[in-house]
Enzyme design. Structure first.
Site, mmCIF file in Angstrom:
data_model
loop_
_atom_site.group_PDB
_atom_site.id
_atom_site.type_symbol
_atom_site.label_atom_id
_atom_site.label_comp_id
_atom_site.label_asym_id
_atom_site.label_seq_id
_atom_site.Cartn_x
_atom_site.Cartn_y
_atom_site.Cartn_z
ATOM 1 C CB CYS A 14 44.534 42.406 42.509
ATOM 2 S SG CYS A 14 44.023 43.947 43.310
ATOM 3 C CG ASN A 17 45.680 46.586 47.983
ATOM 4 O OD1 ASN A 17 46.145 47.210 48.925
ATOM 5 N ND2 ASN A 17 44.963 45.494 48.171
ATOM 6 C CB CYS A 19 38.944 45.957 42.200
ATOM 7 S SG CYS A 19 38.597 47.596 41.528
ATOM 8 N NE ARG A 20 41.960 41.915 39.848
ATOM 9 C CZ ARG A 20 42.899 41.669 38.947
ATOM 10 N NH1 ARG A 20 42.883 40.531 38.267
ATOM 11 N NH2 ARG A 20 43.870 42.526 38.723
ATOM 12 C CB SER A 21 43.932 42.210 46.521
ATOM 13 O OG SER A 21 44.179 43.577 46.326
ATOM 14 C CG ASP A 125 40.970 44.682 37.114
ATOM 15 O OD1 ASP A 125 40.089 45.129 37.884
ATOM 16 O OD2 ASP A 125 42.054 45.271 36.909
#
Length: 161
Positions: A14, A17, A19-21, A125
């Site tokens: 993402c 690095n 939150c999402r990933s 996000d």
């Protein structure tokens, strides 16, 4: 396409690095373990905004809520990642474009939007959102993990969530 003799290895990407990933990394690792699939998973960001930081507290909280272990220090995607991993999965189109832009000529990784394995939807996000947004990311990562593993290693009889 990656060499079929190489061990399955995935880099979830993402922007920052945090939150999402990291959620995607933790969920994919967890789902693979539940399915008995041996793979290496890591995550990285296309930016250098948060290098060395822990995942966002909300990322940690949502993973803990669902009993999914999460531990990661943010890092930026490096040229060797394109040779080290068999698959690089981008959270959204902007990160996919950034990955394609920095991808070395000798890259061996299959670089795709993670959503390409299911519905082509990006992972939104959640950074400026609330807990609900992080829970949506978590559930989307569960579905995407199953879809990815179904395509790459074969269908599972496991429940989706």
């Amino acid at each position: 396409m990656p060499d079929s003799d190489r061990k399955l290895s995935v880099l979830v990407v993402c922007l920052g690095n945090i939150c999402r990933s990291p959620i995607g990394e933790a969920v994919l690792r967890h789902v693979a373990q539940e399915r008995g699939v041996d793979l290496t998973v890591d995550s990285a960001g296309t930016s250098n905004y948060h290098i060395g930081e822990d995942p966002d507290d909300r990322s940690i909280a949502v993973c803990r809520q669902f009993d999914v272990p999460i531990e990661h220090a943010a890092r930026q995607v490096q040229p060797e990642d394109f040779r080290r991993f068999t698959h690089i999965l981008a959270a959204d189109e902007a990160n996919l474009r950034n990955l394609q832009r920095v991808k070395p000529r000798d890259a061996t990784a299959d670089v795709r939007l993670w959503g390409a394995y299911l519905d082509n939807a990006p992972i939104g996000d959640p950074y400026y959102g609330g807990r609900k947004d992080f829970e949506e990311v978590y559930h989307q990562c569960v579905r995407l993990s199953h879809a990815f593993l179904d395509e790459v290693v074969g269908k599972s009889t496991q429940a989706v969530e």
